[in-house]
Scaffold this active site. Structure first.
Site, PDB file in Angstrom:
ATOM      1  N   ASP A 194       0.855  -1.159  -0.021  1.00  0.00           N
ATOM      2  CA  ASP A 194      -0.129   0.152   0.010  1.00  0.00           C
ATOM      3  C   ASP A 194       0.877   1.247  -0.047  1.00  0.00           C
ATOM      4  OD1 ASP A 194      -3.004  -0.985   0.890  1.00  0.00           O
ATOM      5  OD2 ASP A 194      -1.397  -2.371   1.237  1.00  0.00           O
ATOM      6  N   TYR A 224      -2.152   4.137  -6.230  1.00  0.00           N
ATOM      7  CA  TYR A 224      -3.418   4.747  -5.887  1.00  0.00           C
ATOM      8  C   TYR A 224      -3.753   5.876  -6.847  1.00  0.00           C
ATOM      9  CZ  TYR A 224      -3.479   2.369  -1.557  1.00  0.00           C
ATOM     10  OH  TYR A 224      -3.454   1.604  -0.477  1.00  0.00           O
ATOM     11  N   ASN A 278      -6.523  -4.159  -4.648  1.00  0.00           N
ATOM     12  CA  ASN A 278      -7.806  -3.583  -5.063  1.00  0.00           C
ATOM     13  C   ASN A 278      -7.840  -2.183  -5.822  1.00  0.00           C
ATOM     14  OD1 ASN A 278      -7.179  -2.880  -2.036  1.00  0.00           O
ATOM     15  ND2 ASN A 278      -8.949  -1.621  -2.465  1.00  0.00           N
ATOM     16  N   HIS A 370     -11.502  -3.570   6.743  1.00  0.00           N
ATOM     17  CA  HIS A 370     -11.299  -4.627   5.907  1.00  0.00           C
ATOM     18  C   HIS A 370     -11.332  -5.834   7.210  1.00  0.00           C
ATOM     19  CE1 HIS A 370     -10.094  -2.198   2.759  1.00  0.00           C
ATOM     20  NE2 HIS A 370      -9.189  -1.856   3.320  1.00  0.00           N
ATOM     21  N   HIS A 397      -3.158  -4.054   2.617  1.00  0.00           N
ATOM     22  CA  HIS A 397      -4.690  -3.709   2.610  1.00  0.00           C
ATOM     23  C   HIS A 397      -5.032  -3.012   3.901  1.00  0.00           C
ATOM     24  CE1 HIS A 397      -8.408  -3.811   0.654  1.00  0.00           C
ATOM     25  NE2 HIS A 397      -8.948  -4.970   1.197  1.00  0.00           N
ATOM     26  N   VAL A 398      -4.648  -3.394   5.055  1.00  0.00           N
ATOM     27  CA  VAL A 398      -4.980  -2.579   6.257  1.00  0.00           C
ATOM     28  C   VAL A 398      -3.775  -1.677   6.467  1.00  0.00           C
ATOM     29  CG1 VAL A 398      -5.295  -2.814   8.657  1.00  0.00           C
ATOM     30  CG2 VAL A 398      -6.323  -4.527   7.201  1.00  0.00           C
TER      31      VAL A 398
END
Length: 553
Positions: A194, A224, A278, A370, A397-398
């Site tokens: 991320d 992003y 995602n 999540h 993700h987190v």
């Protein structure tokens, strides 16, 4: 009769470093859960870097390579990727002709002396929107060349581009990894999730470069790009809440080009292995998804028997890595599951005793964000990883850090993997601070809907949280968690011991400082998978093995 695979095991309950500080090992666990709360003196996030930032803007002319990156193909081959030409963005865009420029890599063992050349392929992609007012995009020409015949632990100097028009890059250098062997391991592996393109992202990458890795795992949500334009570079924790009337989440593709330039100083010399998250979905016209991710990165899917860039495997010394796709079919009757089972069945633990898996969304996560989002994937695949003795699992993700005790099916288990969440790379969505066990922070069963797959929410069936969707305290399987930006490094010492270190960004200027550190210890004599076989072992050797482990029979 099945042959079993047991590696030498050193019983060490703690290791001492030079300053007499004892580093704990997983043999000391399971650990009492610890939470380090977010430091309010720090910022929870930062704004995106502008496109004219020196680390993001284009600094070469049209035909010259930029955004150069490496990826492992096999222990003796490497993918080299780059971009040439000018991307276009606007209502009307015209794709460049990939055949207008060659894809070459010249390489050799001495600076300026290139004894080999390999040629590859090139392509372009477009991101198109069927809605008025949204900007279309078409990429520069993306090149991929596989160079082979590489010797282990050797420096190679290379240039990429098109020699026929004198459009080669400057010279770059990389060092190959060790051959697959239980006694040889990469010096240091960096793990990042991320990341994004914020001021915090720059701190993460600067810190990572200082740690001098020989391999990078980038575990999803890279740029992003799908939040930059619509949020004005300021971020939005809930896109659908902030933009309820948006017909589609527009993705500003020039951020991909900026990210490639941002990463080039490290990825042109250190191989980076990616997996999708995602934020790489990026839906566009005709339901097309993942176009940028699938076009820009070369991964060893074909080399590892996979028919998809969403999941693959590779070896790095004595480690076998499994890069799994949470946004591809993971059901037990699907192609990914069948590939994973075959891949695991073919692992030779006498050569690669360590099994390390990575995918984007975590299965074990005690944050509100999540929470139980990919429970379906866990229920489909967890037993397969457990039965084959996977040692460590990395996820993102987190946007925070968490390390578990060894766990299987939500139960403490000395043979279960250690799950580590490092989705704290520094992206625009800010760090997560709420835990599902905090008062009033337990999500409802309808929250955290996955962007792929179904919902399989469950209440715990045993233990202190029996009958509940969330624990009232930090779960016993969660050993340590903290809300800070950073990255991790894995240093495998031998066939049984690996040093894991989580590096917080705020510690970058502190000598020998870290947020979390532990030796992860394999116990093959206790946890060897019964499905593993040795292809050639004498009956006498087998008798000796069996006589040494009567308790396992």
């Amino acid at each position: 009769m099945k042959w079993i695979c047991i590696a030498p095991f050193l019983l060490l309950t703690g290791l001492i470093v030079a300053d007499d500080r004892r580093i704990p090992t997983t043999l000391d666990g399971p650990f009492i859960p610890v939470t380090r709360r977010f430091d309010p003196s720090l910022r929870r996030g930062s704004d995106d870097l502008p496109m004219d930032h020196p680390r993001l803007r284009k600094n070469v002319s049209s035909n010259f390579p930029e955004q150069i990156s490496l990826a492992i193909s096999t222990p003796s081959s490497m993918w080299v990727s780059w971009v040439t030409g000018d991307a276009q963005i606007g209502e009307n865009v015209t794709e460049l002709d990939p055949s207008s420029i060659a894809s070459e890599v010249w390489y050799g063992k001495e600076s300026g002396k290139y004894t080999s050349v390999r040629r590859g392929f090139s392509t372009v992609y477009s991101q198109l929107y069927p809605f008025e007012g949204l900007l279309n995009y078409t990429s520069g020409i993306v090149h991929h060349v596989r160079i082979d015949g590489l010797e282990p632990e050797t420096k190679y100097y290379y240039q990429c581009g098109d020699s026929s028009i004198s459009a080669l890059s400057k010279e770059h250098v990389f060092e190959t990894l060790q051959l697959s062997s239980k006694s040889s391991y990469p010096r240091r592996i960096a793990i990042v999730g991320d990341l994004g393109l914020t001021s915090n992202s720059t701190s993460t990458i600067d810190h990572l470069v200082e740690n001098d890795p020989s391999l990078i795992l980038m575990i999803g949500d890279l740029t992003y790009a799908n939040q930059y334009l619509t949020t004005g570079g300021k971020g939005a924790s809930c896109f659908s809440c902030a933009f309820p009337d948006a017909p589609i989440r527009e993705t500003y593709q020039p951020r991909w080009d900026g990210w490639g330039r941002f990463m080039e100083p490290v990825t042109s010399r250190v191989p980076m292995m990616v997996i999708e998250g995602n934020h790489e979905i990026e839906p566009q016209i005709s339901g097309i998804t993942f176009k940028s991710y699938l076009t820009r990165f070369a991964v060893p899917s074909a080399e590892s028997g996979s028919n998809s860039s969403f999941y693959y495997s590779f070896n790095a010394g004595g480690i076998h890595f499994l890069m799994l796709g949470a946004y591809a079919d993971y059901n037990a009757i699907g192609a990914q599951y069948a590939w994973l089972k075959e891949d695991l069945d073919n692992v030779d633990c006498t050569v690669t005793p360590w099994l390390v898996a990575a995918w984007h969304p975590p299965w074990y996560n005690s944050y509100s964000s999540h929470y139980q989002e990919f429970e379906c994937m866990r229920q489909e695949m967890e037993h397969l990883l457990y039965e084959h003795g996977v040692d460590i699992v990395f996820s993102g993700h987190v946007h925070a850090y968490e390390r578990t005790n060894r766990v299987y099916n939500y139960t403490l288990d000395p043979c279960g993997p250690v799950y580590i969440t490092v989705g704290d790379g520094g992206n625009i969505e800010k760090v997560d601070v709420d835990h599902a066990d905090d008062p009033g922070k337990c999500p409802s069963a309808g929250d955290n809907v996955p962007e792929f797959g179904g919902m399989c929410r469950l209440n715990y069936s045993s233990g202190p949280a029996e009958g509940k969707f969330c624990w009232n305290t930090q779960p016993e399987w969660s050993a340590f968690r903290e809300s800070s930006f950073g990255h991790g490094t894995l240093e495998v010492t031998n066939s049984t011991h690996a040093l894991w270190t989580w590096h917080r960004n705020q510690d970058v200027y502190k000598e020998d400082s870290h947020g979390d550190q532990i030796y992860i210890v394999r116990q093959p004599e206790l946890c060897f998978p019964t499905t593993k076989v040795l292809s050639v072992v004498s009956s006498l050797s087998m008798a000796l093995i069996l006589s040494s482990v009567p308790s396992m029979l």
